[in-house]
Design a protein around this motif. Structure first.
Motif, PDB file in Angstrom:
ATOM      1  N   ASP A 206     -42.101 -23.455  22.871  1.00 12.05           N
ATOM      2  CA  ASP A 206     -41.865 -23.210  21.451  1.00 12.05           C
ATOM      3  C   ASP A 206     -43.142 -22.708  20.786  1.00 12.05           C
ATOM      4  O   ASP A 206     -44.204 -23.318  20.910  1.00 12.05           O
ATOM      5  N   PHE A 207     -43.031 -21.581  20.086  1.00 11.00           N
ATOM      6  CA  PHE A 207     -44.173 -20.984  19.396  1.00 11.00           C
ATOM      7  C   PHE A 207     -43.662 -20.348  18.118  1.00 11.00           C
ATOM      8  O   PHE A 207     -42.880 -19.407  18.152  1.00 11.00           O
ATOM      9  N   PHE A 208     -44.038 -20.913  16.978  1.00  4.39           N
ATOM     10  CA  PHE A 208     -43.554 -20.466  15.673  1.00  4.39           C
ATOM     11  C   PHE A 208     -42.017 -20.462  15.612  1.00  4.39           C
ATOM     12  O   PHE A 208     -41.402 -19.537  15.074  1.00  4.39           O
ATOM     13  N   GLY A 209     -41.416 -21.496  16.207  1.00  7.73           N
ATOM     14  CA  GLY A 209     -39.965 -21.647  16.128  1.00  7.73           C
ATOM     15  C   GLY A 209     -39.185 -20.762  17.074  1.00  7.73           C
ATOM     16  O   GLY A 209     -37.949 -20.744  17.034  1.00  7.73           O
ATOM     17  N   ARG A 210     -39.868 -20.032  17.935  1.00  5.51           N
ATOM     18  CA  ARG A 210     -39.199 -19.180  18.916  1.00  5.51           C
ATOM     19  C   ARG A 210     -39.565 -19.635  20.328  1.00  5.51           C
ATOM     20  O   ARG A 210     -40.662 -20.160  20.552  1.00  5.51           O
ATOM     21  N   GLN A 211     -38.669 -19.415  21.262  1.00  8.01           N
ATOM     22  CA  GLN A 211     -38.923 -19.736  22.658  1.00  8.01           C
ATOM     23  C   GLN A 211     -39.545 -18.513  23.334  1.00  8.01           C
ATOM     24  O   GLN A 211     -38.871 -17.494  23.511  1.00  8.01           O
ATOM     25  N   GLU A 272     -51.316 -24.463  15.146  1.00  6.35           N
ATOM     26  CA  GLU A 272     -51.992 -25.115  14.027  1.00  6.35           C
ATOM     27  C   GLU A 272     -53.199 -24.307  13.568  1.00  6.35           C
ATOM     28  O   GLU A 272     -53.443 -24.147  12.369  1.00  6.35           O
ATOM     29  N   MET A 273     -53.971 -23.807  14.536  1.00  7.19           N
ATOM     30  CA  MET A 273     -55.155 -23.013  14.209  1.00  7.19           C
ATOM     31  C   MET A 273     -54.760 -21.711  13.512  1.00  7.19           C
ATOM     32  O   MET A 273     -55.389 -21.304  12.518  1.00  7.19           O
TER      33      MET A 273
END
Length: 293
Positions: A206-211, A272-273
């Motif tokens: 998961d990265f920014f709400g996408r897989q 987060e960064m």
């Protein structure tokens, strides 16, 4: 002109670029940012698309501001990179500092080697200078060989200018096993947010709400050899000055290795960064190209 001659001249030009006073360099960067953003329109659609995915709740004007700041940073990133070859050890350590480095020194003093996770964020081309902060430790970064041999030689010379080694991706495990056999303390860094090729889309995160698909080789090696793991959190103090915070990434050796919890930690910390200072991520990279729907 032979490849050797081309490389020789290219390195001379690279070093000349590295000797331009920073004030003039940033005037040049400001001009290039305008050209790249508004004249050439380099990957404008990719940048806008990525920002729309990552920050859907922001207004179009807010995303446009991030994009404008990104192009300014992007040109700084390229023009600042040659400083690795022209700055002294003292100058390098003035412009990029590492906080929490004593954690790594404690590990290596205790006989434990380490893995560094970084993303395409901030001035990542200066990260190999971490070797200056770790005397007696062999530092290496994993990289993918460039198709153009001249560019490849320039990048290698630049990244190795302050004592760090560059290891081609396919030689990673061989190098690390050899380093372990030597008995000397060592650490290996990975730019871990690279997208796998289309034939290697095995694990999604998961990265920014996408897989999105991701490499998991760094975690496999880290677990297999019992290495410590750290994330490098970058913060821009001002133009030409970066602070890097060394963040421990603890993991349980008894975890199911197929969960890839270290890789998940990395993406949480990376996101987060980015959310904290979004302009300094490589938005021109097609990070969501192979997302899983």
């Amino acid at each position: 002109m032979t490849e050797k001659q081309k490389t020789k001249w290219a390195l001379r030009l690279w070093r000349l670029l590295g000797r331009i006073p920073l004030k003039r360099l940033y005037h040049l960067s400001d001009f290039l940012a305008w050209v790249v953003r508004d004249v050439v329109r380099y990957r404008r659609e990719v940048v806008d698309h990525n920002l729309e995915i990552a920050f859907p709740k922001l207004t179009q004007e807010e995303r446009r501001k991030i994009a404008k700041d990104f192009y300014s940073y992007f040109c700084d990133l390229i023009l600042e990179a040659p400083r690795m070859m022209t700055w002294s050890e003292e100058e390098m350590k003035e412009h990029i500092t590492f906080e929490g480095i004593e954690q790594i020194l404690e590990d290596t003093a205790g006989g434990r080697n380490f893995t560094l996770y970084i993303g395409h964020y901030g001035q990542w081309e200066w990260i190999p200078s971490i070797a200056l902060w770790l005397p007696g430790v062999t530092c290496a970064q994993i990289y993918s060989q460039l198709h153009d041999p001249v560019s490849d030689q320039i990048i290698l010379a630049n990244r190795q200018a302050h004592g760090s080694k560059s290891v081609e991706m396919r030689d990673t495990l061989r190098y690390i096993l050899s380093a372990k056999q030597s008995g000397k303390p060592f650490g290996v860094g990975y730019v871990a947010d690279q997208s796998p090729s289309s034939d290697k889309l095995h694990h999604y995160i998961d990265f920014f709400g996408r897989q999105v698909p991701t490499h998991v080789g760094a975690e496999k090696i880290t677990r297999r050899l019992g290495l410590s793991a750290y994330f490098l959190d970058m913060h821009r103090i001002r133009r030409g000055y970066w602070s890097v915070r060394v963040v421990p990434m603890p993991y349980d050796k008894e975890d199911n290795p197929d969960n890839f919890s270290l890789t998940q930690q990395f993406y949480v910390l990376l996101e987060e960064m980015i959310r904290r200072e979004p302009a300094y991520y490589l938005w021109s990279h097609k990070r969501f190209k192979y997302e899983k729907r």
